[in-house]
Design an enzyme around this catalytic site. Sequence first.
Site, mmCIF file in Angstrom:
data_model
loop_
_atom_site.group_PDB
_atom_site.id
_atom_site.type_symbol
_atom_site.label_atom_id
_atom_site.label_comp_id
_atom_site.label_asym_id
_atom_site.label_seq_id
_atom_site.Cartn_x
_atom_site.Cartn_y
_atom_site.Cartn_z
ATOM 1 N N GLY A 13 11.041 19.101 26.289
ATOM 2 C CA GLY A 13 12.206 18.572 25.581
ATOM 3 C C GLY A 13 13.197 19.684 25.269
ATOM 4 O O GLY A 13 13.801 19.703 24.200
ATOM 5 N N GLY A 14 13.381 20.597 26.231
ATOM 6 C CA GLY A 14 14.168 21.799 25.966
ATOM 7 C C GLY A 14 15.585 21.778 26.477
ATOM 8 O O GLY A 14 16.246 22.819 26.464
ATOM 9 N N THR A 15 16.080 20.626 26.926
ATOM 10 C CA THR A 15 17.416 20.597 27.526
ATOM 11 C C THR A 15 18.527 20.252 26.545
ATOM 12 O O THR A 15 19.701 20.280 26.915
ATOM 13 C CB THR A 15 17.467 19.588 28.695
ATOM 14 O OG1 THR A 15 17.179 18.270 28.196
ATOM 15 C CG2 THR A 15 16.465 19.960 29.780
ATOM 16 N N GLY A 19 15.246 21.635 20.924
ATOM 17 C CA GLY A 19 14.525 22.260 22.023
ATOM 18 C C GLY A 19 15.365 23.297 22.740
ATOM 19 O O GLY A 19 14.894 24.400 23.055
ATOM 20 N N TYR A 150 7.853 5.628 15.111
ATOM 21 C CA TYR A 150 8.123 7.063 15.211
ATOM 22 C C TYR A 150 7.230 7.852 14.256
ATOM 23 O O TYR A 150 6.577 8.825 14.652
ATOM 24 C CB TYR A 150 9.593 7.327 14.899
ATOM 25 C CG TYR A 150 9.951 8.801 14.833
ATOM 26 C CD1 TYR A 150 10.020 9.568 15.986
ATOM 27 C CD2 TYR A 150 10.219 9.410 13.607
ATOM 28 C CE1 TYR A 150 10.353 10.918 15.927
ATOM 29 C CE2 TYR A 150 10.545 10.754 13.542
ATOM 30 C CZ TYR A 150 10.608 11.503 14.704
ATOM 31 O OH TYR A 150 10.920 12.840 14.639
#
Length: 253
Positions: A13-15, A19, A150
């Site tokens: 989830g680094g884009t 992240g 969630y």
Amino acid sequence: MSRFAGQKAVVTGGTHGMGLAIVKALLAEGAEVVLTGRNEKTLEEARTELAGAAAHVVRSDAASTADIAALADLVHRELGHVDHLFVNHGIAEFAELGEVTETSWDRHFAVNTKGAFFTVQALAPLIEEGGSVVFTTVANDVVFPGLSAYSASKEATRAFAHVLAAELLPRRIRVNSVAPGFIETPSMGVPGLSEEERREFVRQGEETTPLRRTGTMAEVAAAALFLAGDATFTTNVEFAVDGGFAQGLVAAH
């Protein structure tokens, strides 16, 4: 010398959002990073923004065990080993009791819980002895209507993070979590918000956070890197980055 010079990291989830802030902080400190995402727009934006850096931008769906296995193969091929794994990916969708669907419930657990667990399972053999795993959970001690799926999925992640901390002790791999509160990101953690809804979310965060402001992505990244690189005598901890939100403090006036 930079803290992470010569070290290898993976950020799921680094884009975008927190992240991407973690990725940028790692790169600035000298690390080589594999970062993942599944949205083609944010993947391409990350490739453009990080062009020339020691970054490998990879499309990978955390809900797919086949994608996770392929990610492990790529990491082994590109990095050889992993010093620090940041399990940051996640989704959040608002829906109160009567609106929650089985599909939405399953999607939360497929991404936030199953995806987090099997990412660690697949990459753990590549993590160096004395390395680290850092999960992104959530400041979950304050209850919000509409976030049952969630909250449940993130609480489950926090629960098995404790177990993994025990299981990885023989290899001296530290397992910790960073738990953000109201953090100002492009989506505020909930994709699809209108600009008006986003402003209202920020206002609520400022009013309910004892420090009377929302946090920044850089502050979350700093905490995540601290747990990975500096907190070398710390494991099985969830570190709140929430301005006192979940600690029962009363907001100053």
